[in-house]
Design an enzyme around this catalytic site. Structure first.
Site, PDB file in Angstrom:
ATOM      1  N   HIS A 121       0.872  -1.179   0.000  1.00  0.00           N
ATOM      2  CA  HIS A 121       0.000   0.000   0.000  1.00  0.00           C
ATOM      3  C   HIS A 121       0.913   1.234   0.000  1.00  0.00           C
ATOM      4  O   HIS A 121       2.030   1.192   0.523  1.00  0.00           O
ATOM      5  CB  HIS A 121      -0.829  -0.046   1.291  1.00  0.00           C
ATOM      6  CG  HIS A 121      -1.894   0.975   1.405  1.00  0.00           C
ATOM      7  ND1 HIS A 121      -1.640   2.271   1.797  1.00  0.00           N
ATOM      8  CD2 HIS A 121      -3.235   0.903   1.203  1.00  0.00           C
ATOM      9  CE1 HIS A 121      -2.781   2.941   1.829  1.00  0.00           C
ATOM     10  NE2 HIS A 121      -3.767   2.143   1.469  1.00  0.00           N
ATOM     11  N   ASP A 201       2.717  -4.736   8.062  1.00  0.00           N
ATOM     12  CA  ASP A 201       1.515  -3.925   7.862  1.00  0.00           C
ATOM     13  C   ASP A 201       0.311  -4.877   7.936  1.00  0.00           C
ATOM     14  O   ASP A 201       0.046  -5.625   6.999  1.00  0.00           O
ATOM     15  CB  ASP A 201       1.600  -3.233   6.491  1.00  0.00           C
ATOM     16  CG  ASP A 201       0.308  -2.513   6.137  1.00  0.00           C
ATOM     17  OD1 ASP A 201      -0.661  -2.589   6.916  1.00  0.00           O
ATOM     18  OD2 ASP A 201       0.268  -1.884   5.055  1.00  0.00           O
ATOM     19  N   GLN A 204      -5.031  -4.936   6.711  1.00  0.00           N
ATOM     20  CA  GLN A 204      -6.147  -5.744   6.202  1.00  0.00           C
ATOM     21  C   GLN A 204      -6.313  -7.059   6.951  1.00  0.00           C
ATOM     22  O   GLN A 204      -7.407  -7.623   6.979  1.00  0.00           O
ATOM     23  CB  GLN A 204      -5.973  -6.039   4.704  1.00  0.00           C
ATOM     24  CG  GLN A 204      -6.099  -4.832   3.809  1.00  0.00           C
ATOM     25  CD  GLN A 204      -7.457  -4.143   3.886  1.00  0.00           C
ATOM     26  OE1 GLN A 204      -8.462  -4.743   4.243  1.00  0.00           O
ATOM     27  NE2 GLN A 204      -7.480  -2.860   3.574  1.00  0.00           N
ATOM     28  N   LYS A 227     -10.418  -0.247  10.575  1.00  0.00           N
ATOM     29  CA  LYS A 227     -10.589  -1.431   9.725  1.00  0.00           C
ATOM     30  C   LYS A 227     -10.949  -2.662  10.562  1.00  0.00           C
ATOM     31  O   LYS A 227     -11.110  -3.745  10.036  1.00  0.00           O
ATOM     32  CB  LYS A 227      -9.323  -1.682   8.917  1.00  0.00           C
ATOM     33  CG  LYS A 227      -9.068  -0.575   7.865  1.00  0.00           C
ATOM     34  CD  LYS A 227      -8.005  -0.992   6.896  1.00  0.00           C
ATOM     35  CE  LYS A 227      -7.397   0.170   6.148  1.00  0.00           C
ATOM     36  NZ  LYS A 227      -8.206   0.615   5.013  1.00  0.00           N
ATOM     37  N   CYS A 383      -4.763   2.585  -3.548  1.00  0.00           N
ATOM     38  CA  CYS A 383      -3.476   2.999  -2.959  1.00  0.00           C
ATOM     39  C   CYS A 383      -2.399   1.936  -3.167  1.00  0.00           C
ATOM     40  O   CYS A 383      -1.560   1.703  -2.292  1.00  0.00           O
ATOM     41  CB  CYS A 383      -3.604   3.332  -1.480  1.00  0.00           C
ATOM     42  SG  CYS A 383      -4.745   4.666  -1.155  1.00  0.00           S
TER      43      CYS A 383
HETATM   44  C1  LIG Z   1      -2.713  -2.786   3.386  1.00  0.00           C
HETATM   45  C2  LIG Z   1      -2.947  -1.398   3.876  1.00  0.00           C
HETATM   46  N1  LIG Z   1      -1.964  -0.725   4.479  1.00  0.00           N
HETATM   47  C3  LIG Z   1      -2.139   0.517   4.951  1.00  0.00           C
HETATM   48  C4  LIG Z   1      -3.341   1.154   4.823  1.00  0.00           C
HETATM   49  C5  LIG Z   1      -3.489   2.535   5.345  1.00  0.00           C
HETATM   50  O1  LIG Z   1      -4.463   2.600   6.346  1.00  0.00           O
HETATM   51  P1  LIG Z   1      -4.897   4.012   6.925  1.00  0.00           P
HETATM   52  O2  LIG Z   1      -5.341   4.842   5.768  1.00  0.00           O
HETATM   53  O3  LIG Z   1      -5.996   3.692   7.870  1.00  0.00           O
HETATM   54  O4  LIG Z   1      -3.710   4.588   7.597  1.00  0.00           O
HETATM   55  C6  LIG Z   1      -4.397   0.507   4.175  1.00  0.00           C
HETATM   56  C7  LIG Z   1      -5.680   1.187   3.953  1.00  0.00           C
HETATM   57  O5  LIG Z   1      -6.451   0.874   3.083  1.00  0.00           O
HETATM   58  C8  LIG Z   1      -4.197  -0.805   3.692  1.00  0.00           C
HETATM   59  O6  LIG Z   1      -5.173  -1.481   3.067  1.00  0.00           O
END
Ligand SMILES: Cc1ncc(COP(=O)(O)O)c(C=O)c1O
Length: 425
Positions: A121, A201, A204, A227, A383
């Site tokens: 992401h 990370d 998800q 999430k 993203c």
């Molecule tokens: C795999 C992953 N990493 C990071 C993020 C970033 O999350 P946030 O926007 O809540 O910081 C997301 C958000 O969709 C994501 O799907």
């Protein structure tokens, strides 16, 4: 799985859009919130709104003890050694930025290597690119193979070849586009074999798979509260205590210090030294409520296996309804968790890139049609633009499920998408 009793706990899902029941299939972007989480937010503001760690009055005492308790709930959920390893952030992105601007900034030098993957992401790419400009280290991306899996052999070879240069490995657990689960335990072990530090990370995976930081062995892990059925403005980074103790502070201000004089300051204890200023108190407390609710719900349905199977069934049901229709182009494998990304031939979507990309007329029409029917799905790069570029495709549509999603949602979504295609083709 008793889906309806779960769905009933989400007031937003009882709503109608244009007189049609809302079909929420955008849980990978953010999940909806159960009533107990909404109640927790309202309770905080109606019963004990006050700042934490400072005043000695009753309201502040209550808020402070709930705040500390919330850290303990998260620590227990992740199986961290102690709540001191849990720093509350506003989201996953802030957690990664904290790690990059403390651990990475302190430890990386020109010539070092940071390992990411091609399926990251943007939140796990851009902070590294920003620090790279300052420090001058190299970034290597573990390739995604044609079968959509990470090329672990390539990673093993990199580790062998560059054992003195690879210092940090930062990887996604569950892809928000491909729905693929990466073998984070193996990737961590390989990283550790040459002394690299590993950040996961879990944005998800946190609401879909069991997470045990001690079992994974990772050094740090991030997720967003929104999430996992919690409020926006909440999230966490777990960092192993021995690493955390050596880190420089991230932001300076109130509450991250013990004492301040005109020339210097001393740092507060863990984890508070990384939580400068007044945090999102109501949201952090409600995050703990969301996590407790999630754990209880998982127990009631029969464990994570049931949730995972439920998501797999829903996904397979959705994909199979497009079988034989050559305008439906799945992005990734059929076997997946959480998300289904796909394209509809002849339609293009601009997603969030309004300035640089144009949806074609069909794209605009179908998106309007879908949303007018109460269906909430996402279009865009999600993203993860480098991943789309790797497979030479533009923005995709994405359907994503949550613990409240049922077969009816899937069937309605399929029907609406098919109607939309027929009307606009
Ligand atoms: C795999 C992953 N990493 C990071 C993020 C970033 O999350 P946030 O926007 O809540 O910081 C997301 C958000 O969709 C994501 O799907």
């Amino acid at each position: 799985m008793k889906k309806n009793s779960i769905k009933k706990q989400f007031p937003i899902l009882q709503q109608k859009i244009n007189g049609k029941p809302v079909i929420y299939l955008d849980s990978a972007a953010t999940t909806q919130k159960p009533q107990c989480v909404i109640d927790s937010l309202s309770e905080y503001y109606t019963e004990y709104n006050s700042n934490i760690h400072r005043s000695s009055h009753k309201l502040s005492q209550k808020a402070t003890s709930k705040w500390i308790e919330a850290h303990k709930v998260v620590a227990d959920f992740l199986n961290a050694g102690t709540y001191e390893e849990i720093i509350f952030t506003r989201n996953c992105t802030e957690g990664i930025n904290l790690f990059v601007n403390t651990y990475a900034k302190q430890n990386l030098q020109k010539g070092d290597i940071v390992v990411l993957t091609e399926m990251e992401h943007h939140s796990n790419i851009v902070p590294w690119l920003m620090l790279q400009k300052e420090v001058g280290f190299d970034i290597e991306y573990i390739p995604v193979k044609d079968n959509y899996k990470l090329d672990i052999k390539w990673y093993e070879e990199l580790i062998k070849k560059e054992k003195d240069r690879v210092k940090i490995v930062s990887i996604i657990h569950l892809s928000n586009v491909l729905g693929i689960v990466n073998d984070i335990k193996k990737i961590t072990e390989l990283g550790h074999s040459i002394g690299a530090v590993v950040l996961i990370d879990a944005a998800q995976s946190v609401a879909r798979l069991p997470i045990d930081v001690q079992d994974i062995g990772c050094d740090a892990l991030v997720f967003s509260g929104h999430k996992i059925y919690g409020p926006t403005g909440s999230g966490c980074i777990y960092i192993k205590k021995e690493i955390l103790e050596e880190l420089p502070p991230y932001m300076g201000g109130g509450e991250m210090i013990k004492e301040v004089n005109r020339k210097s300051f001393t740092l507060n204890g863990l984890p508070w030294r990384f939580e400068a200023g007044t945090p999102d108190i109501a949201d952090g407390i409600a995050l703990a409520v969301a996590i407790s609710w999630f754990k209880e719900t998982i127990k009631n349905i029969g464990g994570y296996e049931v949730l995972i199977q439920h998501e797999k069934n829903l996904i397979s049901r959705f994909i199979s309804k497009f079988e034989g229709l050559d305008w439906f182009k799945l992005f990734g494998k059929r076997e997946r968790i959480g998300v289904i990304s796909f394209n509809l031939e002849g339609f293009s979507f601009m997603g969030c890139k309004k300035e640089t990309l144009e949806s074609n007329d069909q794209g605009k029409k179908i998106l309007d049609f879908i949303s007018s029917r109460g269906l909430c799905i996402r279009d865009g790069f999600h993203c993860a633009q480098p991943l789309h570029t790797r497979f030479s495709i533009g923005p995709t549509m994405r359907v994503s499920v949550g613990i409240y999603t049922d077969e009816r949602d899937i069937d309605r979504a399929v029907q609406i998408i098919k109607q939309g295609v027929l009307r606009t083709m």
